[in-house]
Motif scaffolding. Structure first.
Motif, mmCIF file in Angstrom:
data_model
loop_
_atom_site.group_PDB
_atom_site.id
_atom_site.type_symbol
_atom_site.label_atom_id
_atom_site.label_comp_id
_atom_site.label_asym_id
_atom_site.label_seq_id
_atom_site.Cartn_x
_atom_site.Cartn_y
_atom_site.Cartn_z
ATOM 1 N N ARG A 344 0.796 -1.061 -0.552
ATOM 2 C CA ARG A 344 0.124 0.149 0.316
ATOM 3 C C ARG A 344 0.754 1.194 -0.282
ATOM 4 N N GLY A 345 0.258 2.714 -0.649
ATOM 5 C CA GLY A 345 0.967 3.543 -0.361
ATOM 6 C C GLY A 345 1.583 3.836 -1.937
ATOM 7 N N LEU A 346 1.699 2.816 -2.273
ATOM 8 C CA LEU A 346 2.861 3.268 -3.761
ATOM 9 C C LEU A 346 2.526 3.584 -5.192
ATOM 10 N N SER A 347 1.311 2.784 -5.011
ATOM 11 C CA SER A 347 0.540 2.836 -6.471
ATOM 12 C C SER A 347 -0.904 3.005 -6.213
ATOM 13 N N VAL A 348 -2.295 4.043 -6.534
ATOM 14 C CA VAL A 348 -2.985 4.226 -6.042
ATOM 15 C C VAL A 348 -3.769 2.938 -6.929
ATOM 16 N N TRP A 349 -3.226 2.310 -8.359
ATOM 17 C CA TRP A 349 -3.958 0.830 -8.665
ATOM 18 C C TRP A 349 -3.464 0.321 -7.844
ATOM 19 N N THR A 350 -2.708 -0.105 -7.099
ATOM 20 C CA THR A 350 -2.398 -1.032 -6.166
ATOM 21 C C THR A 350 -3.319 -1.070 -4.984
ATOM 22 N N ASP A 351 -4.194 0.153 -4.737
ATOM 23 C CA ASP A 351 -4.698 -0.492 -3.235
ATOM 24 C C ASP A 351 -5.755 -0.116 -3.388
ATOM 25 N N LEU A 352 -5.827 0.340 -4.670
ATOM 26 C CA LEU A 352 -7.614 0.133 -4.984
ATOM 27 C C LEU A 352 -7.700 -2.202 -5.772
ATOM 28 N N LEU A 353 -6.820 -2.514 -5.759
ATOM 29 C CA LEU A 353 -7.641 -3.672 -6.320
ATOM 30 C C LEU A 353 -7.276 -4.459 -4.879
ATOM 31 N N MET A 354 -6.807 -3.874 -4.111
ATOM 32 C CA MET A 354 -6.790 -4.895 -2.726
ATOM 33 C C MET A 354 -7.971 -4.222 -2.163
ATOM 34 N N GLU A 355 -8.373 -3.141 -2.254
ATOM 35 C CA GLU A 355 -10.031 -2.711 -1.045
ATOM 36 C C GLU A 355 -11.013 -2.897 -2.301
ATOM 37 N N ILE A 356 -11.381 -3.426 -3.664
ATOM 38 C CA ILE A 356 -11.752 -3.852 -4.094
ATOM 39 C C ILE A 356 -12.005 -5.538 -4.128
ATOM 40 N N GLY A 357 -10.714 -6.057 -3.445
ATOM 41 C CA GLY A 357 -10.530 -7.368 -3.090
ATOM 42 C C GLY A 357 -11.070 -7.575 -2.031
ATOM 43 N N TYR A 358 -10.987 -6.540 -0.769
ATOM 44 C CA TYR A 358 -11.846 -6.924 0.722
ATOM 45 C C TYR A 358 -12.651 -7.253 0.034
ATOM 46 N N SER A 359 -13.868 -5.320 -0.870
ATOM 47 C CA SER A 359 -14.961 -5.631 -0.565
ATOM 48 C C SER A 359 -15.807 -6.573 -1.233
ATOM 49 N N CYS A 360 -14.947 -7.516 -2.091
ATOM 50 C CA CYS A 360 -15.697 -8.296 -2.816
ATOM 51 C C CYS A 360 -15.674 -9.733 -1.730
ATOM 52 N N MET A 361 -14.617 -10.063 -1.105
ATOM 53 C CA MET A 361 -14.770 -11.048 0.085
ATOM 54 C C MET A 361 -15.889 -10.440 1.604
ATOM 55 N N ASP A 362 -15.839 -8.640 1.076
ATOM 56 C CA ASP A 362 -16.701 -8.520 2.200
ATOM 57 C C ASP A 362 -18.309 -9.607 1.777
ATOM 58 N N THR A 363 -18.578 -8.864 0.860
ATOM 59 C CA THR A 363 -19.522 -9.569 0.458
ATOM 60 C C THR A 363 -19.608 -11.036 0.215
ATOM 61 N N LYS A 364 -18.769 -11.576 -0.327
ATOM 62 C CA LYS A 364 -19.376 -13.160 0.159
ATOM 63 C C LYS A 364 -19.826 -13.138 1.446
ATOM 64 N N ALA A 365 -19.511 -12.638 2.443
ATOM 65 C CA ALA A 365 -19.309 -12.766 3.384
ATOM 66 C C ALA A 365 -20.532 -13.057 4.827
ATOM 67 N N THR A 366 -20.879 -11.852 3.567
ATOM 68 C CA THR A 366 -21.979 -11.386 4.096
ATOM 69 C C THR A 366 -23.886 -12.159 3.437
ATOM 70 N N LYS A 367 -23.065 -12.054 2.162
ATOM 71 C CA LYS A 367 -24.085 -13.943 1.571
ATOM 72 C C LYS A 367 -24.479 -14.403 2.632
ATOM 73 N N LYS A 368 -23.358 -15.619 3.248
ATOM 74 C CA LYS A 368 -23.081 -16.388 3.668
ATOM 75 C C LYS A 368 -23.290 -16.715 5.082
ATOM 76 N N LEU A 369 -23.525 -15.542 5.717
ATOM 77 C CA LEU A 369 -23.665 -15.361 6.890
ATOM 78 C C LEU A 369 -25.646 -15.238 6.822
ATOM 79 N N LYS A 370 -25.633 -14.726 5.968
ATOM 80 C CA LYS A 370 -27.706 -14.797 5.606
ATOM 81 C C LYS A 370 -27.806 -15.825 5.668
#
Length: 376
Positions: A344-370
């Motif tokens: 993190r902190g060296l490329s905005v595109w790297t940080d965006l890819l990390m954020e998108i990955g975490y967002s997808c993981m959160d979405t899957k976890a929420t669906k699993k919980l439901k």
């Protein structure tokens, strides 16, 4: 023929007077004359609609007689309805003339099933729609008036396309000119909303039905013709939208990112332009180690903050699978071009890819919980 062309030039003036306060001096005789002129213009439409060269000459003269070419040859066929609607909406019309107008719009008592009372029905529907759309909104959801304006825009574009079939050349250019003039008459945020709603309607499959088109899709040939027409209409809207970079940038800032993601998932041309625009905005961000976050490097050029840029990319990745894959591929290419950093902190595109990955993981976890809570 020159005399007929000169008479056609008077249609915009007739409609303008019918909307003004000058009608307060109209008596029944004046009203009858106005209605007679409207029926005469309708007669010209019926007489010349099968003769392309004369039809084009009438439409050209009509467009030349007004500041903005909103009225074309099809307006001649709708002249009684246009005049009647304008007069019914004008409170300055005296009661006697108004009563005479209503009686003239009603079909004669002896009219059978073969009569055509569409004029009155059309006026009634438009009047009722205007009343309903003027009511205050209640609850979430798309704005009814915006949806109605989008359907009217699609319907008018189809009419322009139908009238353009007999023109010798420049049919699509004429449609695009009309579209530009029509949209420029609206405030920019409103025009953007109408275009976005129209593009969505074309992909939701409701454009033809809601705009009042016939049953052109009832046969395979009719379906193909309708699909080709919808593609041409979408192409005109995209040409207007993408033909000016500042306009497209303002459009993307005005429309909610979830709606933009929907459109990007259905229009590849818009998707590419949107990703290019987001790329340009992202390059105006730099990492501030003191604050520990991405900030705007140039306030005049950076349109989005880090949070807004992240939200837009997340919306794209929550769309269809092809849209998600295209967005991630674009970000991975940008990361590679930026040095292929994985921290993190060296490329905005790297940080965006990390954020998108975490967002997808959160979405899957929420669906699993439901799912587990339902099964429990």
């Amino acid at each position: 023929m020159e005399a007929v062309l000169g008479q056609v030039e008077q249609l915009p003036a007739l409609l303008a007077v019918s909307r003004s306060a000058l009608v307060r001096d109209w008596d029944c005789l004046t009203l009858d004359r106005a209605l007679e002129w409207a029926r005469y213009f309708q007669h010209l439409h019926d007489r010349f609609r099968a003769r392309p060269q004369l039809r084009e000459a009438l439409g050209r003269r009509l467009r030349r007689s007004q500041p903005c070419p909103l009225l074309g040859f099809p307006a001649l066929g709708r002249c009684p309805q246009l005049l009647g609607l304008a007069l019914l909406e004008n409170r300055a019309l005296p009661p006697a003339a108004c009563s005479r107008l209503l009686r003239s719009l009603l079909p004669p008592p002896a009219a059978g099933p073969a009569s055509d009372p569409r004029g009155l029905g059309l006026l009634a529907r438009r009047k009722a729609a205007a009343r309903l759309l003027a009511l205050p909104r209640r609850g979430p959801g798309p704005e009814p008036q915006l949806q109605a304006e989008a359907r009217l825009l699609l319907s008018r574009l189809r009419q322009e396309a139908g009238e353009a079939e007999g023109r010798l050349c420049g049919a699509q250019e004429g449609q695009l000119r009309w579209l530009c003039v029509a949209l420029e008459l609206l405030p920019q945020p409103r025009a953007f909303g109408v275009v976005a709603a129209a593009l969505a309607l074309l992909k939701q499959g409701h454009g033809a039905e809601q705009a009042g088109d016939g049953d052109g899709g009832s046969s395979p040939g009719g379906y193909q013709e309708s699909a080709a027409g919808e593609e041409c209409t979408a192409g005109l809207l995209l040409s207007w939208l993408l033909g000016n970079q500042e306009r497209f940038s303002a459009f993307c800032l005005c429309i909610p990112c979830s709606h933009l993601a929907f459109l990007a998932g259905h229009y590849s041309q818009l998707c590419r332009a949107y990703l290019d625009l987001l790329t340009g905005w992202g390059r105006h961000l730099h990492y501030d180690p003191l604050q520990g976050q991405w900030v705007k490097s140039c306030l005049e050029k950076a349109e989005l903050s880090w949070e807004e840029l992240r939200e837009r990319f997340i919306c794209l990745c929550q769309g269809s699978t092809p849209l998600k894959e295209q967005t991630q591929a674009a970000l991975e290419l940008l990361r590679t071009q930026d040095g292929d950093f994985r921290v993190r902190g060296l490329s905005v595109w790297t940080d965006l890819l990390m954020e998108i990955g975490y967002s997808c993981m959160d979405t899957k976890a929420t669906k699993k919980l439901k799912k587990s809570s339902k099964s429990g």
